[in-house]
Write a protein that holds these residues in place. Structure first.
Motif, PDB file in Angstrom:
ATOM      1  N   ASP A 263       0.809  -1.220   0.000  1.00 26.45           N
ATOM      2  CA  ASP A 263       0.000   0.000   0.000  1.00 26.45           C
ATOM      3  C   ASP A 263       0.843   1.271   0.000  1.00 26.45           C
ATOM      4  O   ASP A 263       0.391   2.320  -0.451  1.00 26.45           O
ATOM      5  N   VAL A 264       2.059   1.184   0.546  1.00 21.99           N
ATOM      6  CA  VAL A 264       2.979   2.320   0.576  1.00 21.99           C
ATOM      7  C   VAL A 264       4.337   1.861   0.052  1.00 21.99           C
ATOM      8  O   VAL A 264       4.911   0.901   0.573  1.00 21.99           O
ATOM      9  N   GLY A 265       4.825   2.517  -0.985  1.00 20.81           N
ATOM     10  CA  GLY A 265       6.161   2.243  -1.515  1.00 20.81           C
ATOM     11  C   GLY A 265       7.091   3.399  -1.206  1.00 20.81           C
ATOM     12  O   GLY A 265       6.630   4.536  -1.020  1.00 20.81           O
ATOM     13  N   MET A 266       8.393   3.115  -1.159  1.00 19.88           N
ATOM     14  CA  MET A 266       9.345   4.176  -0.828  1.00 19.88           C
ATOM     15  C   MET A 266      10.556   4.108  -1.745  1.00 19.88           C
ATOM     16  O   MET A 266      11.103   3.029  -2.005  1.00 19.88           O
ATOM     17  N   VAL A 267      10.968   5.276  -2.225  1.00 24.87           N
ATOM     18  CA  VAL A 267      12.165   5.431  -3.059  1.00 24.87           C
ATOM     19  C   VAL A 267      13.179   6.228  -2.263  1.00 24.87           C
ATOM     20  O   VAL A 267      12.873   7.330  -1.799  1.00 24.87           O
ATOM     21  N   PHE A 268      14.374   5.672  -2.108  1.00 23.14           N
ATOM     22  CA  PHE A 268      15.381   6.310  -1.269  1.00 23.14           C
ATOM     23  C   PHE A 268      16.342   7.142  -2.101  1.00 23.14           C
ATOM     24  O   PHE A 268      16.419   7.037  -3.329  1.00 23.14           O
ATOM     25  N   GLN A 269      17.127   7.966  -1.372  1.00 20.93           N
ATOM     26  CA  GLN A 269      18.025   8.920  -2.021  1.00 20.93           C
ATOM     27  C   GLN A 269      19.159   8.238  -2.781  1.00 20.93           C
ATOM     28  O   GLN A 269      19.460   8.596  -3.900  1.00 20.93           O
ATOM     29  N   GLU A 270      19.803   7.262  -2.171  1.00 18.81           N
ATOM     30  CA  GLU A 270      20.984   6.640  -2.760  1.00 18.81           C
ATOM     31  C   GLU A 270      20.647   5.219  -3.202  1.00 18.81           C
ATOM     32  O   GLU A 270      20.568   4.308  -2.385  1.00 18.81           O
ATOM     33  N   PRO A 271      20.445   5.004  -4.503  1.00 14.48           N
ATOM     34  CA  PRO A 271      19.991   3.686  -4.957  1.00 14.48           C
ATOM     35  C   PRO A 271      20.992   2.573  -4.683  1.00 14.48           C
ATOM     36  O   PRO A 271      20.610   1.438  -4.446  1.00 14.48           O
ATOM     37  N   MET A 272      22.287   2.877  -4.713  1.00 17.73           N
ATOM     38  CA  MET A 272      23.276   1.805  -4.540  1.00 17.73           C
ATOM     39  C   MET A 272      23.202   1.216  -3.134  1.00 17.73           C
ATOM     40  O   MET A 272      23.482   0.032  -2.944  1.00 17.73           O
ATOM     41  N   THR A 273      22.828   2.013  -2.147  1.00 21.78           N
ATOM     42  CA  THR A 273      22.690   1.478  -0.795  1.00 21.78           C
ATOM     43  C   THR A 273      21.313   0.850  -0.575  1.00 21.78           C
ATOM     44  O   THR A 273      21.138   0.067   0.356  1.00 21.78           O
ATOM     45  N   ALA A 274      20.341   1.191  -1.429  1.00 27.52           N
ATOM     46  CA  ALA A 274      19.007   0.601  -1.307  1.00 27.52           C
ATOM     47  C   ALA A 274      18.909  -0.737  -2.019  1.00 27.52           C
ATOM     48  O   ALA A 274      17.968  -1.496  -1.781  1.00 27.52           O
ATOM     49  N   LEU A 275      19.870  -1.034  -2.901  1.00 26.68           N
ATOM     50  CA  LEU A 275      19.862  -2.284  -3.656  1.00 26.68           C
ATOM     51  C   LEU A 275      20.869  -3.269  -3.068  1.00 26.68           C
ATOM     52  O   LEU A 275      21.893  -2.868  -2.510  1.00 26.68           O
ATOM     53  N   ASN A 276      20.580  -4.555  -3.232  1.00 21.07           N
ATOM     54  CA  ASN A 276      21.490  -5.612  -2.807  1.00 21.07           C
ATOM     55  C   ASN A 276      22.516  -5.824  -3.919  1.00 21.07           C
ATOM     56  O   ASN A 276      22.144  -6.231  -5.021  1.00 21.07           O
ATOM     57  N   PRO A 277      23.806  -5.577  -3.662  1.00 25.95           N
ATOM     58  CA  PRO A 277      24.795  -5.645  -4.748  1.00 25.95           C
ATOM     59  C   PRO A 277      25.042  -7.045  -5.289  1.00 25.95           C
ATOM     60  O   PRO A 277      25.627  -7.193  -6.371  1.00 25.95           O
ATOM     61  N   VAL A 278      24.615  -8.091  -4.581  1.00 24.96           N
ATOM     62  CA  VAL A 278      24.916  -9.458  -5.016  1.00 24.96           C
ATOM     63  C   VAL A 278      23.678 -10.169  -5.578  1.00 24.96           C
ATOM     64  O   VAL A 278      23.716 -11.363  -5.826  1.00 24.96           O
ATOM     65  N   ARG A 279      22.587  -9.433  -5.782  1.00 30.16           N
ATOM     66  CA  ARG A 279      21.385 -10.040  -6.362  1.00 30.16           C
ATOM     67  C   ARG A 279      21.030  -9.334  -7.670  1.00 30.16           C
ATOM     68  O   ARG A 279      21.110  -8.099  -7.760  1.00 30.16           O
TER      69      ARG A 279
END
Length: 537
Positions: free
Chosen positions: A85-101
């Motif tokens: 129901d609520v989605g969130m987009v963060f400032q720094e995408p590289m820290t919001a994403l899993n680098p190994v997936r």
């Protein structure tokens, strides 16, 4: 219809009240701006709405989404709300994403966690969602990893994760701060389009008033955990009623007082026909390695006391050229000299390196958190043949701190004890301490609040006037460039496509690419003018 209602929201940690009676309402399908400086409570409000307040925090007040009360729900119940129901987009995408997936698995995860579909259906939804945000699988396979994408593409992946289940509310927390102007404009247009297509409410959390002026229907201005002004975006930004809002608007338009550089001054930096190639992977075993030309025959000068801005999109060659100027990159052709002495990559002597210093975008990332401020700003002493010691060293550190508006006693503090603006002042002090001729400012103000940014720009202008410093100012914020630069260099595809006095380039751009950059700039007055033009149309 009201989508989100927040009434009397408070948040305490220990004896400190960080949110104090925050109240506002957001309509369905509305683009809503939440603005204020760092520490004003913007992000904390969003986290409290989602039930993600810091550990140990005590909250009170009412939060309702589409008529359903969220305050008081169990963590299990809130987990069902987050992402669905609520989605969130963060400032720094590289820290919001899993680098190994892979990116496909990360978008599909949202669907799987909420039990909306099986693995195959989740993969199909992930592919469709990535295509919606401009990453079609035929060009961007689901098997790609975050490090294989640009900053703007990674932010699109984060947006895809947030909208995969088509939530009612999308919260975007500083989603474009680290992006260049054209990529920023693309991401903002994307958010606006997705919100319209899905009927989502869009909450934009930002300190960039130009972005809010372009995007928001209504705004709330926060200061020290309180709402100080709210209303239609155009009215609040064009004729603010609260002194704090007026101060923010004035800071967004701020131009430091600068003296004109002396005519015919010596060339502090000379760049002549510089070329930098990178070898790419071979297309076949034992075949020739193709070359990518990142910098293609660039030439320019920076004279004593002059500020020259280098602007362009990510990937245009700015960073490669900057590393070459700092002696961190080898070049295949051309010549770079500082005060007549050559910069020759790793062969550059210490005596030449000390003439050029750099201030980075993120001072916290460029500091060792275990060192005290005095040790951090004294770091360049290793470039001197006879670095000062004892009392002379302490005096030099105190002088550098005073020059940037800090106190000698600050030398004994650690980086985490300073605010963002103070840390940037420390970075400038570190660059000043060995009396360089040229300071390279690499996006040095892009992460700062508008009022702190104005203070740092005033500081830089004053130092240049007193010390005769020259600056190479690398930035994507064209409003700042207009305020500080004597001349502008516009870079595209590794080449300088336009250069000249700042006023001439901005008022009458001679190259289509420059006009594109200016059209995408989130400058407050330009944004208000675009808004007025849309209203008339």
């Amino acid at each position: 219809m009201t989508l989100l209602s927040v009434e009397g929201l408070t948040l305490d940690i220990g004896a400190a009240r960080l949110l104090d009676g925050v109240s506002f309402a957001m309509a369905e399908g509305e683009t809503f701006g939440l603005i204020g400086e760092s520490g004003s409570g913007k992000s904390l409000t969003a986290l409290a709405i989602m039930g993600l307040a810091p550990e140990g925090a005590r909250t009170a007040g009412a939060v309702a989404l589409a008529g359903r009360r969220l305050d008081g729900l169990s963590d299990r119940a809130l987990c069902a709300v987050r992402g669905a129901d609520v989605g969130m987009v963060f400032q720094e995408p590289m820290t919001a994403l899993n680098p190994v997936r892979p990116i496909g698995a990360q978008v599909a995860e949202t669907v799987l966690i909420h039990g909306r579909a099986g693995t195959r259906t989740a993969e199909r939804i992930a592919a469709e969602t990535l295509a919606r945000v401009g990453l079609p699988p035929e060009r961007f396979p689901l098997s790609r990893y975050p490090h294989e994408l640009s900053g703007g593409q990674r932010q699109r992946v984060v947006i895809a994760m947030a909208i995969a289940l088509r939530p009612k509310l999308l919260i975007a927390d500083e989603p474009t701060t680290a992006l260049d102007v054209t990529t920023q404009a693309q991401i903002l247009r994307l958010l606006k389009r997705l919100a319209a297509e899905d009927g989502m409410g869009l909450m934009l959390i930002t300190h960039d008033l130009g972005v809010v002026a372009d995007m928001a229907d209504r705004v709330v201005v926060m200061r020290e955990g309180r709402v100080v002004e709210a209303g239609p975006a155009e009215r609040v930004l064009r004729a603010p009623s609260h002194g704090y809002t007026r101060a923010l608007a004035a800071a967004a338009r701020h131009a430091p007082l600068r003296a004109a550089p002396p005519a015919g001054g010596e060339a502090v930096l000379s760049v002549r026909d510089v070329v930098r190639d990178y070898a790419l992977p071979r297309a076949r075993p034992f075949g020739p390695r193709p070359l990518f030309r990142a910098v293609d025959g660039v030439s320019f000068e920076v004279r004593r006391g002059e500020t020259v801005a280098l602007v362009g999109e990510s990937g245009c060659g700015k960073s490669t050229l900057t590393r070459a100027i700092l002696g961190l990159e080898e070049t295949q052709a051309g010549r770079i000299a500082v005060c007549g002495a050559p910069i020759e990559g790793r062969r550059t002597t210490r005596a030449v390196r000390r003439r050029v210093q750099v201030v980075f975008q993120d001072p916290y990332g460029s500091f060792d958190p275990r060192w005290k401020a005095g040790d951090l700003i004294a770091e360049p002493f290793h470039l001197l043949d006879e670095p000062p010691k004892g009392a002379a060293r302490r005096e030099k550190i105190a002088t550098a701190l005073a020059a940037v508006g800090l106190k000698p006693a600050d030398a004994d503090k650690y980086p985490h004890e300073f605010s963002g603006g103070q840390r940037q002042r420390l970075a400038i002090a570190r660059a000043l301490i060995i009396d360089p001729d040229l300071i390279v400012l690499d996006e040095a103000t892009s992460a700062l609040d508008v009022r702190v940014r104005a203070q740092v720009l005033d500081l830089l202008a004053g130092l240049s006037a007193r010390l005769g410093l020259s600056y190479l100012f690398i930035a994507h914020d064209l409003g700042v460039v207009r305020a500080v630069a004597d001349r502008v260099l516009v870079m595209q595809g590794g080449r300088i496509v336009e250069e000249g006095p700042t006023a001439r380039v901005f008022d009458a751009p001679g190259h289509p690419y420059t006009a594109t950059l200016l059209a995408a700039s989130p400058d407050l007055d330009r944004a208000l003018a675009r808004r007025a033009a849309r209203s008339v149309a």
